[in-house]
Design a protein around this motif. Structure first.
Motif, PDB file in Angstrom:
ATOM      1  N   TYR B  83       0.823  -1.204   0.000  1.00 49.76           N
ATOM      2  CA  TYR B  83       0.000   0.000   0.000  1.00 49.76           C
ATOM      3  C   TYR B  83       0.859   1.257   0.000  1.00 49.76           C
ATOM      4  O   TYR B  83       1.902   1.304   0.661  1.00 49.76           O
ATOM      5  CB  TYR B  83      -0.905   0.048   1.233  1.00 49.76           C
ATOM      6  CG  TYR B  83      -1.929  -1.066   1.284  1.00 49.76           C
ATOM      7  CD1 TYR B  83      -3.130  -0.950   0.584  1.00 49.76           C
ATOM      8  CD2 TYR B  83      -1.693  -2.218   2.028  1.00 49.76           C
ATOM      9  CE1 TYR B  83      -4.072  -1.967   0.617  1.00 49.76           C
ATOM     10  CE2 TYR B  83      -2.632  -3.242   2.067  1.00 49.76           C
ATOM     11  CZ  TYR B  83      -3.828  -3.114   1.366  1.00 49.76           C
ATOM     12  OH  TYR B  83      -4.753  -4.112   1.404  1.00 49.76           O
ATOM     13  N   TYR B 126      -4.396   4.869  -0.495  1.00 50.62           N
ATOM     14  CA  TYR B 126      -5.330   5.763   0.174  1.00 50.62           C
ATOM     15  C   TYR B 126      -4.718   7.147   0.402  1.00 50.62           C
ATOM     16  O   TYR B 126      -3.514   7.268   0.646  1.00 50.62           O
ATOM     17  CB  TYR B 126      -5.742   5.182   1.530  1.00 50.62           C
ATOM     18  CG  TYR B 126      -6.470   3.860   1.391  1.00 50.62           C
ATOM     19  CD1 TYR B 126      -7.821   3.816   1.072  1.00 50.62           C
ATOM     20  CD2 TYR B 126      -5.777   2.647   1.541  1.00 50.62           C
ATOM     21  CE1 TYR B 126      -8.489   2.609   0.911  1.00 50.62           C
ATOM     22  CE2 TYR B 126      -6.433   1.437   1.385  1.00 50.62           C
ATOM     23  CZ  TYR B 126      -7.786   1.416   1.064  1.00 50.62           C
ATOM     24  OH  TYR B 126      -8.428   0.229   0.901  1.00 50.62           O
ATOM     25  N   TYR B 128      -5.166   9.741   3.185  1.00 46.03           N
ATOM     26  CA  TYR B 128      -5.759   9.977   4.505  1.00 46.03           C
ATOM     27  C   TYR B 128      -5.753  11.479   4.770  1.00 46.03           C
ATOM     28  O   TYR B 128      -4.711  12.079   5.008  1.00 46.03           O
ATOM     29  CB  TYR B 128      -4.969   9.237   5.589  1.00 46.03           C
ATOM     30  CG  TYR B 128      -5.587   9.347   6.982  1.00 46.03           C
ATOM     31  CD1 TYR B 128      -6.208   8.248   7.572  1.00 46.03           C
ATOM     32  CD2 TYR B 128      -5.561  10.530   7.709  1.00 46.03           C
ATOM     33  CE1 TYR B 128      -6.781   8.326   8.835  1.00 46.03           C
ATOM     34  CE2 TYR B 128      -6.136  10.632   8.963  1.00 46.03           C
ATOM     35  CZ  TYR B 128      -6.741   9.522   9.528  1.00 46.03           C
ATOM     36  OH  TYR B 128      -7.305   9.616  10.777  1.00 46.03           O
ATOM     37  N   TYR B 167      -8.020   5.789  -3.302  1.00 46.98           N
ATOM     38  CA  TYR B 167      -9.262   6.199  -2.642  1.00 46.98           C
ATOM     39  C   TYR B 167      -8.964   7.276  -1.602  1.00 46.98           C
ATOM     40  O   TYR B 167      -7.894   7.279  -0.992  1.00 46.98           O
ATOM     41  CB  TYR B 167      -9.914   5.019  -1.923  1.00 46.98           C
ATOM     42  CG  TYR B 167     -10.296   3.877  -2.814  1.00 46.98           C
ATOM     43  CD1 TYR B 167     -11.334   3.997  -3.738  1.00 46.98           C
ATOM     44  CD2 TYR B 167      -9.627   2.651  -2.724  1.00 46.98           C
ATOM     45  CE1 TYR B 167     -11.693   2.938  -4.551  1.00 46.98           C
ATOM     46  CE2 TYR B 167      -9.986   1.583  -3.530  1.00 46.98           C
ATOM     47  CZ  TYR B 167     -11.018   1.727  -4.447  1.00 46.98           C
ATOM     48  OH  TYR B 167     -11.366   0.681  -5.246  1.00 46.98           O
ATOM     49  N   THR B 168      -9.953   8.138  -1.382  1.00 48.38           N
ATOM     50  CA  THR B 168      -9.815   9.105  -0.291  1.00 48.38           C
ATOM     51  C   THR B 168     -10.360   8.486   0.995  1.00 48.38           C
ATOM     52  O   THR B 168     -11.256   7.653   0.973  1.00 48.38           O
ATOM     53  CB  THR B 168     -10.614  10.384  -0.575  1.00 48.38           C
ATOM     54  OG1 THR B 168     -11.966  10.025  -0.886  1.00 48.38           O
ATOM     55  CG2 THR B 168     -10.013  11.163  -1.715  1.00 48.38           C
ATOM     56  N   HIS B 169      -9.786   8.912   2.102  1.00 54.72           N
ATOM     57  CA  HIS B 169     -10.261   8.466   3.413  1.00 54.72           C
ATOM     58  C   HIS B 169     -10.276   9.685   4.331  1.00 54.72           C
ATOM     59  O   HIS B 169      -9.449  10.582   4.184  1.00 54.72           O
ATOM     60  CB  HIS B 169      -9.332   7.388   3.977  1.00 54.72           C
ATOM     61  CG  HIS B 169      -9.761   6.888   5.328  1.00 54.72           C
ATOM     62  ND1 HIS B 169     -10.671   5.867   5.467  1.00 54.72           N
ATOM     63  CD2 HIS B 169      -9.440   7.273   6.581  1.00 54.72           C
ATOM     64  CE1 HIS B 169     -10.883   5.657   6.768  1.00 54.72           C
ATOM     65  NE2 HIS B 169     -10.141   6.498   7.463  1.00 54.72           N
ATOM     66  N   ASN B 185      -3.532   2.821  12.135  1.00 59.42           N
ATOM     67  CA  ASN B 185      -4.579   2.304  13.026  1.00 59.42           C
ATOM     68  C   ASN B 185      -5.906   2.965  12.719  1.00 59.42           C
ATOM     69  O   ASN B 185      -6.949   2.308  12.665  1.00 59.42           O
ATOM     70  CB  ASN B 185      -4.207   2.549  14.497  1.00 59.42           C
ATOM     71  CG  ASN B 185      -3.383   1.416  15.079  1.00 59.42           C
ATOM     72  OD1 ASN B 185      -3.333   0.323  14.514  1.00 59.42           O
ATOM     73  ND2 ASN B 185      -2.755   1.657  16.205  1.00 59.42           N
ATOM     74  N   LEU B 187      -6.867   4.278   9.955  1.00 55.68           N
ATOM     75  CA  LEU B 187      -7.347   3.801   8.651  1.00 55.68           C
ATOM     76  C   LEU B 187      -7.910   2.380   8.763  1.00 55.68           C
ATOM     77  O   LEU B 187      -8.737   1.957   7.964  1.00 55.68           O
ATOM     78  CB  LEU B 187      -6.184   3.870   7.653  1.00 55.68           C
ATOM     79  CG  LEU B 187      -6.402   3.590   6.171  1.00 55.68           C
ATOM     80  CD1 LEU B 187      -7.618   4.295   5.615  1.00 55.68           C
ATOM     81  CD2 LEU B 187      -5.164   3.996   5.380  1.00 55.68           C
ATOM     82  N   GLU B 188      -7.479   1.642   9.755  1.00 56.49           N
ATOM     83  CA  GLU B 188      -8.039   0.305   9.977  1.00 56.49           C
ATOM     84  C   GLU B 188      -9.323   0.369  10.806  1.00 56.49           C
ATOM     85  O   GLU B 188      -9.900  -0.659  11.157  1.00 56.49           O
ATOM     86  CB  GLU B 188      -7.012  -0.595  10.676  1.00 56.49           C
ATOM     87  CG  GLU B 188      -5.868  -0.984   9.766  1.00 56.49           C
ATOM     88  CD  GLU B 188      -4.915  -1.990  10.405  1.00 56.49           C
ATOM     89  OE1 GLU B 188      -5.297  -2.628  11.406  1.00 56.49           O
ATOM     90  OE2 GLU B 188      -3.788  -2.111   9.907  1.00 56.49           O
ATOM     91  N   TYR B 207      -3.023  -3.151   7.502  1.00 59.82           N
ATOM     92  CA  TYR B 207      -3.466  -4.552   7.562  1.00 59.82           C
ATOM     93  C   TYR B 207      -2.289  -5.516   7.662  1.00 59.82           C
ATOM     94  O   TYR B 207      -2.332  -6.636   7.162  1.00 59.82           O
ATOM     95  CB  TYR B 207      -4.314  -4.913   6.331  1.00 59.82           C
ATOM     96  CG  TYR B 207      -5.427  -3.931   6.032  1.00 59.82           C
ATOM     97  CD1 TYR B 207      -6.404  -3.634   6.981  1.00 59.82           C
ATOM     98  CD2 TYR B 207      -5.489  -3.282   4.796  1.00 59.82           C
ATOM     99  CE1 TYR B 207      -7.423  -2.709   6.706  1.00 59.82           C
ATOM    100  CE2 TYR B 207      -6.507  -2.366   4.517  1.00 59.82           C
ATOM    101  CZ  TYR B 207      -7.462  -2.090   5.480  1.00 59.82           C
ATOM    102  OH  TYR B 207      -8.448  -1.183   5.194  1.00 59.82           O
ATOM    103  N   GLY B 208      -1.218  -5.063   8.275  1.00 59.04           N
ATOM    104  CA  GLY B 208      -0.039  -5.917   8.437  1.00 59.04           C
ATOM    105  C   GLY B 208       0.786  -6.085   7.170  1.00 59.04           C
ATOM    106  O   GLY B 208       1.701  -6.905   7.117  1.00 59.04           O
TER     107      GLY B 208
END
Ligand SMILES: Cc1cc2nc3c(=O)[nH]c(=O)nc-3n(C[C@H](O)[C@H](O)[C@H](O)COP(=O)(O)O)c2cc1C
Ligand code: SF4
Ligand code: FES
Lengths: 186, 437
Positions: B83, B126, B128, B167-169, B185, B187-188, B207-208
């Protein structure tokens, strides 16, 4: 892997307090689906979904809204509260229709943030942290919003109001009272 | 507010003043997506990383870590997805450059992210963005949709085998989520508490999986690095810090704004007095915090007549650092006790509460500041502040604790008279325990 804190005794499913679950229109459901589609893990959509629920439920996460999120994301109710209470933009109590958020951090402070807050207090009769009795206005002091070059400033909902003067604050509040200004919630 | 370049040709700010600068059409008409084309026309991922290494680009989020080296840490043989996450949390007090880069030139960020994703083998990525910047998320979403419609995102980008999504977050109001592991964290879908390092995100991030987190300004530098070549980009700056840097200037100057300067711009005094058109109302300069609230404060005496060079090495030599480039100028009317109290309240508010030294320490600091302010100051209060800070700095779980400590250390050291005046006004004590100026 993440250093996420996992309690030794996770809440059993049946401990979920049974309660009313919020219902949303198909359009709102579709809006949430668009967010969920971005992530390989549903829980990642928690903040975007919280903003939607709070917008639809009168400006804050009420218990039915929280129950909905837990259900939709497949997590426990406590997980929702845990996240909701961490983030300052997620309201767990009702806020006024117009939420005036005045930046109080250094650049704004030295450029007159104190005057902006004082003006709002003078006009609305509320101090930071309070809501007017008619539920129209809430006033907050917040930390730097990335508008330091156009200080002092405030945010109403998601809208920025910059380079504020007493006159501008007066004009903004007048417009809010006349219903001519968006409350910036979206 | 000014927006533009001084001392160099505008690079990152080349398009920001054009009409409709956020549109794909204007971006393409002004050299946009040529770098992506060049990459896809025959550069290998390693070629891209090599150019970024040569460019001497250092991360613009605050820590200044060499970007090419960071990209090099991502394991090539990992079977896991990778990512790229753009850090658009921009919450460091005094910093607002990422906002204008995204508002005026969102495609530059998209192109930078696409090239980074290509170099690192990332498919899903992403941006963020801090929750308050909702209007920027809307601008980014429009730009992403335009890019998707033009075949620049999604499957078979520009007709090649390169597939990539961005993608936007949204964040939701928490400064700590700018710290890269707290950001992951968040984002998770968790609370934004930082994670233990190592493992670093490059090995185990989102996600690791292997993840590169880069600031907006870092990623928007990438297309130009590819187009002109790493070496040419480096030459715009100094040997160790390549390229140009975008500064956010606020406070008591006649022309606040977003300024792009070459790295190594040679004189901070000239920058303030000429480029920013001097101090508001003809007053005297008292102090500058050059790199966002977390860096050491500089008194005017360390700037005027000192030829302070504006780059990583130059600012360290002058007793501060580049940080996020949030340049806050204060005139003679500012009381440094007050300004330091203001920033300490910020850190107390933003401490995530995960570790004791920072959570409790910042709370104690604010209590002492408030007591002094209320006129109840004690002779050894400045020393007490330093003692509390000593128990936070280097003993906290993440760098926020250090960031809360440095402003106080430097303010007491450089402006003892402002602290002394407050303490003495309180109770008339003669002995005050403060170093003499
Ligand atoms: C408390 C704290 C807040 C931070 N806030 C930000 C931020 O708002 N934006 C940012 O890009 N980096 C921020 N950082 C730095 C990030 O942790 C990370 O170093 C950066 O995103 C890496 O990108 P870069 O190498 O491109 O600079 C912050 C760090 C700390 C410790
Ligand atoms: S230093 Fe502060 S912000 Fe960082 S983990 Fe500890 S409490 Fe949280
Ligand atoms: S200090 Fe108010 S917006 Fe940054």
């Amino acid at each position: 892997m993440s250093s996420q804190f996992t309690p030794n005794n996770p809440l059993p499913q049946e401990a979920k307090v049974p309660q009313e679950i919020a219902v949303f229109s198909p359009e709102v459901e579709a809006e949430m689906d668009r967010h969920l589609a971005k992530y390989p893990v549903k829980r990642s959509a928690i903040l975007p979904l919280m903003f939607i629920v709070q917008r639809e439920r009168g400006g804050y996460l009420d218990p039915p809204g929280v129950a909905y999120l837990a259900d939709r994301l497949g997590v426990r109710i406590t997980d929702i509260w845990e996240v909701a209470t961490f983030y300052s933009m997620i309201n767990t109590e009702p806020v006024g229709k117009y939420h005036l958020q005045v930046c109080k951090t250094l650049s704004c402070k030295i450029m007159g943030a104190g005057r902006v807050t004082a003006k709002c207090t003078e006009r609305l009769g509320i101090k930071p942290g309070q809501t007017t009795e008619d539920g129209m206005f809430s006033l907050s002091e917040v930390e730097c919003l990335g508008s330091c070059g156009t200080a002092p400033m405030m945010q109403i909902g998601f809208d920025y109001y910059e380079n504020l003067t007493d006159e501008k604050v007066d004009e903004i509040i007048n417009k809010c009272q006349g219903g001519e200004l968006s409350n910036g919630v979206r | 507010m000014f927006i533009g370049a001084i001392g160099c040709e505008p690079l990152q700010l080349r398009r920001v003043l054009l009409d409709n600068s956020a549109s794909l059409e204007v971006y393409r008409a002004n050299g946009g997506y040529e770098a992506l084309q060049k990459v896809l026309n025959g550069m290998s991922p390693d070629d891209v990383i090599g150019e970024v290494k040569k460019s001497a680009l250092r991360g613009r989020g605050g820590a200044g870590f060499p970007t090419g080296m960071k990209w090099g840490f991502v394991p090539k043989d990992s079977p896991k997805p990778k990512y790229v996450v753009c850090n658009a949390d921009e919450s460091e007090p005094g910093t607002f450059k990422d906002r204008y880069l995204m508002e005026r030139d969102p495609h530059m960020l998209i192109e930078g992210m696409l090239i980074a994703a290509y170099a690192l083998g990332a498919r899903t990525n992403y941006v963020y963005t801090r929750g308050e910047y909702r209007y920027l998320i809307e601008i980014m979403d429009v730009a992403l949709a335009e890019a998707r419609a033009a075949g620049l995102l999604g499957e078979k980008i520009l007709g090649t085998d390169f597939n990539c999504e961005i993608y936007t977050h949204t964040g939701a109001g928490a400064y700590i989520c700018g710290e890269e592991t707290a950001l992951l964290n968040s984002l998770e879908g968790l609370r934004g508490h930082p994670r233990m390092k190592p493992p670093f995100p490059a090995v185990a991030g989102l996600y690791g999986c292997p993840t590169v987190v880069n600031n907006v300004e870092t990623l928007t530098a990438v297309p130009d690095i590819i187009k002109m070549g790493g070496e040419a980009y480096q030459k715009l700056g100094t040997e160790k810090s390549g390229g140009t840097k975008v500064w956010s200037v606020s406070g008591h100057v006649n022309r606040p704004g977003v300024y792009e300067l070459p790295m190594g711009y040679d004189d901070m005094e000239k920058f303030i007095l000429e480029d920013c058109q001097g101090i508001l109302g003809g007053k005297q300069l008292k102090a500058v915090i050059p790199g966002g609230s977390s860096v050491y404060i500089m008194p005017a005496a360390d700037i005027v007549g000192k030829d302070v060079r504006m780059d990583y090495e130059g600012l360290v030599a002058a007793g501060s650092s580049v940080g996020s480039g949030g340049f806050i100028v204060m005139d003679e009317t500012v009381d440094i006790f007050e300004s330091t109290k203001n920033l300490t309240e910020f850190y107390k508010h933003e401490s995530c509460g995960w570790c004791t030294p920072c959570r409790e320490g910042t709370d104690w600091l604010v209590k002492v500041f408030k007591r002094i302010e209320s006129g109840e100051g004690r002779p050894d209060d400045a020393q007490l502040l330093l003692d509390i800070v000593d128990n936070i700095e280097g003993k906290s779980f993440c760098p926020l604790g250090d960031a809360a400590s440095w402003p106080i250390q430097s303010a007491i050291k450089k402006f003892p008279e402002d602290f002394r005046r407050k303490v003495l006004n309180g109770n008339g004590h003669v002995k005050d325990g403060l170093p003499t100026a």
